[in-house]
Enzyme design. Sequence first.
Site, PDB file in Angstrom:
ATOM      1  N   HIS A  23      33.100  44.662  45.687  1.00  0.00           N
ATOM      2  CA  HIS A  23      32.511  44.483  44.208  1.00  0.00           C
ATOM      3  C   HIS A  23      30.902  44.548  44.148  1.00  0.00           C
ATOM      4  O   HIS A  23      30.510  43.796  43.515  1.00  0.00           O
ATOM      5  CB  HIS A  23      33.255  43.516  43.519  1.00  0.00           C
ATOM      6  CG  HIS A  23      33.184  42.173  43.812  1.00  0.00           C
ATOM      7  ND1 HIS A  23      31.897  41.355  44.118  1.00  0.00           N
ATOM      8  CD2 HIS A  23      34.172  41.024  43.969  1.00  0.00           C
ATOM      9  CE1 HIS A  23      32.200  40.264  44.449  1.00  0.00           C
ATOM     10  NE2 HIS A  23      33.464  39.934  44.151  1.00  0.00           N
ATOM     11  N   HIS A  77      42.485  29.883  46.404  1.00  0.00           N
ATOM     12  CA  HIS A  77      41.738  30.720  45.453  1.00  0.00           C
ATOM     13  C   HIS A  77      42.169  31.874  44.775  1.00  0.00           C
ATOM     14  O   HIS A  77      43.475  32.426  45.742  1.00  0.00           O
ATOM     15  CB  HIS A  77      40.393  31.014  46.367  1.00  0.00           C
ATOM     16  CG  HIS A  77      39.488  31.859  45.507  1.00  0.00           C
ATOM     17  ND1 HIS A  77      39.322  31.693  43.909  1.00  0.00           N
ATOM     18  CD2 HIS A  77      38.578  32.743  45.911  1.00  0.00           C
ATOM     19  CE1 HIS A  77      38.118  32.500  44.153  1.00  0.00           C
ATOM     20  NE2 HIS A  77      37.763  33.068  44.961  1.00  0.00           N
ATOM     21  N   GLU A  79      41.159  34.820  43.395  1.00  0.00           N
ATOM     22  CA  GLU A  79      40.718  36.002  43.367  1.00  0.00           C
ATOM     23  C   GLU A  79      41.325  36.961  44.496  1.00  0.00           C
ATOM     24  O   GLU A  79      41.894  36.640  45.626  1.00  0.00           O
ATOM     25  CB  GLU A  79      39.225  35.948  43.988  1.00  0.00           C
ATOM     26  CG  GLU A  79      38.322  37.340  43.823  1.00  0.00           C
ATOM     27  CD  GLU A  79      36.808  37.316  43.999  1.00  0.00           C
ATOM     28  OE1 GLU A  79      36.278  36.073  44.445  1.00  0.00           O
ATOM     29  OE2 GLU A  79      36.277  38.107  43.451  1.00  0.00           O
ATOM     30  N   ASP A  81      40.941  39.099  46.625  1.00  0.00           N
ATOM     31  CA  ASP A  81      41.014  39.361  48.159  1.00  0.00           C
ATOM     32  C   ASP A  81      41.811  38.306  48.931  1.00  0.00           C
ATOM     33  O   ASP A  81      42.001  38.817  49.983  1.00  0.00           O
ATOM     34  CB  ASP A  81      39.627  39.313  48.566  1.00  0.00           C
ATOM     35  CG  ASP A  81      38.665  38.056  47.944  1.00  0.00           C
ATOM     36  OD1 ASP A  81      39.028  37.567  47.047  1.00  0.00           O
ATOM     37  OD2 ASP A  81      37.816  37.725  48.825  1.00  0.00           O
ATOM     38  N   HIS A 144      33.705  29.308  43.855  1.00  0.00           N
ATOM     39  CA  HIS A 144      32.854  30.032  42.674  1.00  0.00           C
ATOM     40  C   HIS A 144      33.593  30.483  41.538  1.00  0.00           C
ATOM     41  O   HIS A 144      33.042  31.369  40.652  1.00  0.00           O
ATOM     42  CB  HIS A 144      32.059  31.310  43.247  1.00  0.00           C
ATOM     43  CG  HIS A 144      32.902  32.350  43.735  1.00  0.00           C
ATOM     44  ND1 HIS A 144      32.725  33.654  43.039  1.00  0.00           N
ATOM     45  CD2 HIS A 144      33.869  32.556  44.543  1.00  0.00           C
ATOM     46  CE1 HIS A 144      33.681  34.528  43.654  1.00  0.00           C
ATOM     47  NE2 HIS A 144      34.466  33.723  44.586  1.00  0.00           N
ATOM     48  N   ASP A 163      36.250  30.106  49.943  1.00  0.00           N
ATOM     49  CA  ASP A 163      34.993  30.849  50.093  1.00  0.00           C
ATOM     50  C   ASP A 163      33.893  30.295  50.556  1.00  0.00           C
ATOM     51  O   ASP A 163      32.770  30.827  51.099  1.00  0.00           O
ATOM     52  CB  ASP A 163      34.536  31.672  48.674  1.00  0.00           C
ATOM     53  CG  ASP A 163      35.505  32.853  48.501  1.00  0.00           C
ATOM     54  OD1 ASP A 163      36.145  33.391  49.191  1.00  0.00           O
ATOM     55  OD2 ASP A 163      35.497  33.549  47.196  1.00  0.00           O
ATOM     56  N   TYR A 191      25.971  35.783  51.941  1.00  0.00           N
ATOM     57  CA  TYR A 191      27.341  35.520  51.170  1.00  0.00           C
ATOM     58  C   TYR A 191      26.913  34.654  50.037  1.00  0.00           C
ATOM     59  O   TYR A 191      27.152  34.544  49.097  1.00  0.00           O
ATOM     60  CB  TYR A 191      28.344  34.912  52.194  1.00  0.00           C
ATOM     61  CG  TYR A 191      29.686  34.791  51.529  1.00  0.00           C
ATOM     62  CD1 TYR A 191      30.613  35.837  51.403  1.00  0.00           C
ATOM     63  CD2 TYR A 191      29.952  33.691  50.780  1.00  0.00           C
ATOM     64  CE1 TYR A 191      31.814  35.770  50.820  1.00  0.00           C
ATOM     65  CE2 TYR A 191      31.029  33.599  49.822  1.00  0.00           C
ATOM     66  CZ  TYR A 191      32.268  34.853  50.172  1.00  0.00           C
ATOM     67  OH  TYR A 191      33.077  34.652  49.465  1.00  0.00           O
ATOM     68  N   HIS A 222      36.591  33.386  54.665  1.00  0.00           N
ATOM     69  CA  HIS A 222      35.948  34.607  55.117  1.00  0.00           C
ATOM     70  C   HIS A 222      35.221  34.346  56.460  1.00  0.00           C
ATOM     71  O   HIS A 222      34.518  33.308  56.457  1.00  0.00           O
ATOM     72  CB  HIS A 222      35.062  35.166  54.065  1.00  0.00           C
ATOM     73  CG  HIS A 222      35.716  35.737  52.864  1.00  0.00           C
ATOM     74  ND1 HIS A 222      36.525  36.903  52.733  1.00  0.00           N
ATOM     75  CD2 HIS A 222      35.717  35.570  51.744  1.00  0.00           C
ATOM     76  CE1 HIS A 222      36.935  37.072  51.770  1.00  0.00           C
ATOM     77  NE2 HIS A 222      36.289  36.101  50.859  1.00  0.00           N
TER      78      HIS A 222
HETATM   79 FE1  FEO Z   1      36.200  34.389  45.712  1.00  0.00          FE
HETATM   80 FE2  FEO Z   1      36.930  35.677  48.726  1.00  0.00          FE
HETATM   81  O1  FEO Z   1      37.222  35.434  46.811  1.00  0.00           O
END
Ligand code: FEO
Length: 397
Positions: A23, A77, A79, A81, A144, A163, A191, A222
Amino acid sequence: MRTELFPGIDWVGAVDWSIRDFHSYMTGRGATYNSYLIRDRENAIIDPVKHLFFERWYDNVTRLAKADSIKYIVCNHAEPDHSSGLEQAVRAFPNAQILASQKCRDTIISYLGGADWNWKTIKTGDQVSLGSRTLSFIETPMVHWPDSTFTYVPEDELLFSMDAFGQHFATAERFDDEVDLAVVMEEAKIYYANIVAPHANSVKKALGLAGGLKIKMIAPSHGLVWRKNPAAIIKAYQGWAANQVKPRIVVFYDSMWESTTRMAEAIVDGADQPGLFVSLIHVRRTHLTQIATQFLDAAAFAAGSSTINNLLMPAMAATLTYIQGMRLTNKAGFAFGSYGWAAKGGPDQVEEYLKKGGYNIIQPTLKFPWRPTPALLEEGRKAGRLLAEKALAATNP
Ligand code: FEO
């Protein structure tokens, strides 16, 4: 590939070697979607993965445990991903209950549906026993997203931090001590600058909560697991969240016919003082991801644009919008640039952005028609010396 964090706890995620755009974040080294399997009396998975990687994830899990033995899937989380693989997971792991905060559950349902899935909502302080190990939950809103949650295993002093502390870094290695630490730290900084920076206050709160925990290892969602250097990344986050700056000046600009370039170079000339690191960035030739990373801990900056159609250059508008979103006001700076037949234009608009961003504007906008004269270039060098003075004062109080 070594995947064992502790006996009975393994990385089972997926490596996305070829992703280069996340993104708008330029992921030059790719990415990983980390997931972890805890095998105990009850088996638990910490975080699903992106749906495109479901098969790899499923293979990694079922190499170590039968699909019907998975009792829990923790979602730290929402999100996509991480959570988008959940739709396939609820079919593939038929006995699994999904553990998530209320906000995480609601957000995942908004994306995927699944209101009738087997959910158990958790909140800070809740614990789930797996047998010899415990999952302990800490909500960390806005690190976040509103749903962000840490899961802690006290028996191993292991923090699953989603994250936070992560890096977009595709490797065959899984641990920070298996690669060059400087590269992991560089990716962690990229990051933080591009994902986490706007939420410094929430990061401070989360660090306060995590500060009460004994932490032997940090497993983010990640990149590499912080097995050897968890203290180093916590210290780096403390500095970034406190908006600490380095003796660094960033001059960034865009130019039509090199007049603004000449002024940018004059500013760099003046700013280049002992003890300072000065960068000159042409924003149309540099990715936003890199600009944001250099801006993160710079003490001072100058932002320049020439004028096109009575406006600032489009790449400068994008850059100023992007860095404004980082919500960093701990910087001294000023605007500069050229104009032609219209007396108001690019440099004035840069100034407007800087005012909106809340930066400490240290001198009037340095603007000039057509070509900077030698006298004006000397003004630029003088402005650069002022930037250097401010930067040194900010980093050596
Ligand atoms: Fe905030 Fe890796 O997603």
